[in-house]
Design an enzyme around this catalytic site. Structure first.
Site, PDB file in Angstrom:
ATOM      1  N   GLU A   1     -12.630  -2.464  11.789  1.00 47.91           N
ATOM      2  CA  GLU A   1     -12.588  -1.711  10.530  1.00 47.91           C
ATOM      3  C   GLU A   1     -13.738  -2.067   9.590  1.00 47.91           C
ATOM      4  OE1 GLU A   1      -8.908  -2.141   8.426  1.00 47.91           O
ATOM      5  OE2 GLU A   1      -9.648  -1.048   6.681  1.00 47.91           O
TER       6      GLU A   1
ATOM      7  N   GLU B   1       0.827  -1.213   0.000  1.00 50.40           N
ATOM      8  CA  GLU B   1       0.000   0.000   0.000  1.00 50.40           C
ATOM      9  C   GLU B   1       0.864   1.267   0.000  1.00 50.40           C
ATOM     10  OE1 GLU B   1      -2.777  -0.789   3.252  1.00 50.40           O
ATOM     11  OE2 GLU B   1      -4.048  -1.893   1.858  1.00 50.40           O
TER      12      GLU B   1
ATOM     13  N   ASP C   1      -8.644  -9.170   3.971  1.00 49.44           N
ATOM     14  CA  ASP C   1      -8.279  -8.090   4.886  1.00 49.44           C
ATOM     15  C   ASP C   1      -9.326  -7.951   5.979  1.00 49.44           C
ATOM     16  OD1 ASP C   1      -7.063  -5.909   5.995  1.00 49.44           O
ATOM     17  OD2 ASP C   1      -7.777  -4.468   4.521  1.00 49.44           O
TER      18      ASP C   1
END
Ligand code: GCV
Length: 658
Positions: free
Chosen positions: A380, A273, A352
């Site tokens: 998240e 990332e 993820d």
């Protein structure tokens, strides 16, 4: 022998705060003690103080002449403890294999007292499964927390380490009470401010943080940036093959260990990332990792090297590249090439932290490489501490996930086994209740308990947490609600393991095609007749990364767990599930049920009014309003999406928006 009694002076800063129910979390205070037992201490004075702190804040019905003895017993394993009650029930001995073990024994004693109320019947010994039980804080220098939903950082403020000392001690106590023994204090996405932790300036403040955590048996980890040689070393390159770069890392390690000799090590997110890594210089991951690891070796430091590597610039038209394959493809071929002090940190799933995904095929696959399992406590993708979500249920599934025909993931976890560390991205911040949602404290607690012993069940862990936190007559209700919460959330979320139908970037609420045409490699590829990705050998070939037994399980539609069907297969909407429903009807049904279950949670919670702390009650009640709104939004967006794609009605005729 050190002997003390109730007249011992407890320093102000060491005292447990009694200011609110939510703040005290699972270390609740009942009422100040009237009859403190005598404590004989033969070891770690800090543990004795902790014991006294706890006893002073709780009124336990001790018999007259009840005594407690604290001893170090080196014949016990490191960090292990043993609680023994004398046959007459009048003496309790807490033994620890070392100072930290003694401290753990003290906390465990309190837990047992609080849960059973019976001091005369406490006998227990325990040793942690792994010697590294780690929290990663994704805290930024400006005080924000990446994927944080509990306020600001407990560690950082205005570009510097800045904290409330008393609060940090209370935090350390909470973590130690559940066996956490390492924490990183800065985000794996290291930015120039936090990169300064490797400099004398940054270390001056970090030393003070280390001092707070040290007596609690907690060591620090520093997240470092692979490009640090350029960022703070003034070099022109961070190429690990460059001698000056090697020298930079050696000097950095020397500087850090001079100030914090017990630092656990460094943590690196490289080639991930947009963070630089060895790939940029044409090297494989081992080459990048080893240069840093070797610099840490003289100090027994560990390099935690993350495996979250994938192409985040994928073209959605490309159906060959398959993101879940990336970590295995990157690391499996270099098994055995890492320095002995490198531990690869592997996310539990290949995607993820989605609400449902299979375990990563990399876990346990590298016979010659040290490995850590990475979980996420921060919610998240699982409701961001607005929605109720007990990770413990999902973690129990992860531990039970088969590795091959004879072993599951739980069997791989242990100091002498494939997975020797358990790590989680933390969910704490400076909100009064630490975790944003009061009931999300159960997630932090559960992580510590599971990192210690992954053979516990989610029911045991959640029951324990509820019993420590709430009054007796509410425990079974709250435990059950937590146990149900994961499935409820899943019901109104993306169906059957497909994942990602979430609003882009911030990851709360539905956006079915939000990521569909983006570069992140996260596609569901729904059209008017089918949805899902064929990841079998006929498709992307991802299943081949698993051990043959697991590969076959997933490849075969009859044996593939239904909750993961769309992770592994592309199916028509009229595909019939085992319960006789079509795939589409399953989507409609679960999304209606999800909302109904949240409505039921609200009723259940309302039945607890007056039984628990008012402020806590109201806070959770408000969170449920947010959850209900979110669940309805998911239900309507998902159902409308599939109705519009297919034109097929719900067979129960419920309202679906066109
Ligand atoms: C710290 C996901 C999250 C990022 C996080 C990353 C990681 O992509 O959305 O915020 O970055 O995982 O685990 O490194």
């Amino acid at each position: 022998m050190y002997c003390c009694n109730q007249s011992i002076k407890i320093s102000e800063s060491g005292a447990i705060k009694m200011n609110s129910f939510s703040y005290n979390a699972w270390l609740q205070h009942t009422s100040p003690s009237k009859n403190l037992p005598e404590i004989e201490s033969n070891g770690y004075e800090f543990a004795t103080q902790e014991c006294l702190n706890i006893l002073q804040n709780n009124s336990f019905p001790f018999k007259e002449n009840y005594t407690i003895s604290l001893n170090l017993n080196p014949s016990l394993p490191p960090e292990g403890y043993k609680l023994t009650t004398s046959p007459d029930g009048l003496n309790l001995t807490i033994q620890g294999g070392d100072e930290t073990g003694l401290l753990y024994g003290v906390y465990r004693y309190l837990f047992r007292l609080r849960i059973t109320g019976n001091a005369a019947d406490i006998n227990e010994s325990s040793v942690p499964a792994v010697s590294r039980r780690i929290l990663n804080h994704w805290d930024n220098g400006d005080g924000s927390v990446e994927r944080g939903y509990s306020g600001n950082s407990l560690f950082w403020k205005n570009g510097k380490l800045g904290y409330n000392l008393d609060r940090l001690k209370d935090y350390a106590r909470l973590l130690a009470s559940i066996g956490i023994n390492q924490i990183s204090v800065n985000n794996v996405n290291v930015r120039p401010t936090t990169a300064k932790l490797l400099t004398d300036e940054g270390l001056t403040d970090l030393v003070k943080v280390a001092e707070v955590f040290r007596p609690f048996g907690i060591k620090l980890i520093i997240s470092v940036h692979f490009d640090s040689p350029v960022w703070i070393g003034g070099l022109k390159t961070s190429d690990p093959a460059d001698d000056k770069v090697k020298q930079f890392w050696e000097e950095a390690a020397t500087r850090v260990y001079k100030q914090i000799p017990d630092l656990a090590g460094f943590l690196v997110k490289a080639d991930s990332e947009f963070n630089l890594g060895p790939l940029a210089f044409g090297h494989t991951q081992d080459v990048g990792a080893n240069v840093i690891a070797k610099a840490l070796q003289p100090y027994n430091g560990i390099l935690y090297w993350r495996c979250f590597i994938y192409n985040c610039l994928q073209d959605w038209r490309d159906t060959v590249t398959d993101r879940p394959k990336a970590a295995y493809d990157t690391f499996f071929p270099i098994d055995g090439k890492f320095a002995p002090n490198v531990i690869l940190q592997i996310k539990h799933g290949p995607s993820d932290f989605q609400v449902r995904e299979p375990n990563s095929p990399l876990l346990g696959a590298m016979a010659h490489t040290r490995q850590a399992l990475e979980l996420q406590i921060s919610q998240e993708y699982t409701g961001q501490q607005k929605d109720l979500y007990a990770w413990a249920v999902q973690w129990e599934e992860i531990f039970s996930h088969p590795f091959n025909e004879t072993r599951n993931t739980r069997d791989l976890i242990g100091s002498e086994k494939e997975i020797e560390a358990v790590v989680a991205v933390c969910n704490t911040g400076d909100d009064d209740n630490w975790c944003g949602h009061l009931l999300a404290q159960a997630n932090l607690f559960a992580f510590g308990r599971f990192a210690w012993n992954s053979h516990l069940t989610s029911k045991q862990v959640l029951q324990e947490w509820s019993a420590l936190t709430f009054p007796k007559d509410t425990v079974s209700t709250i435990t059950q609600m937590l146990l149900d919460s994961r499935l409820t959330y899943e019901k109104y979320n993306a169906p059957l393991g497909i994942g990602w139908m979430v609003c882009i970037h911030h990851h709360y609420g539905p956006s079915v095609d939000g990521y569909e045409y983006m570069k992140w490699g996260t596609y569901h590829r729904a059209d008017s007749t089918a949805i899902g990705i064929d990841r079998t050998r006929q498709g992307t070939g991802y299943t081949a990364q698993y051990q043959p037994y697991v590969r076959d399980l997933y490849e075969n539609l009859d044996t593939c767990p239904e909750e993961l069907l769309l992770y592994f297969h592309r199916l028509n909407y009229d595909y019939t599930l085992k319960n006789g429903k079509t795939l589409l009807q399953h989507i409609y049904d679960t999304h209606f049920e999800g909302v109904e279950e949240v409505e039921a949670f609200i009723k259940i919670w309302e039945s607890l009014k007056g039984k628990i702390d008012d402020e806590a009650y109201n806070h959770v009640r408000q969170r449920f309003d947010m959850q209900l709104e979110n669940a309805k939004e998911w239900r309507d967006v998902i159902n409308s999406y599939f109705y519009r794609k297919t034109g097929i009605n719900d067979n129960k005729g419920r309202k679906i928006y066109n």
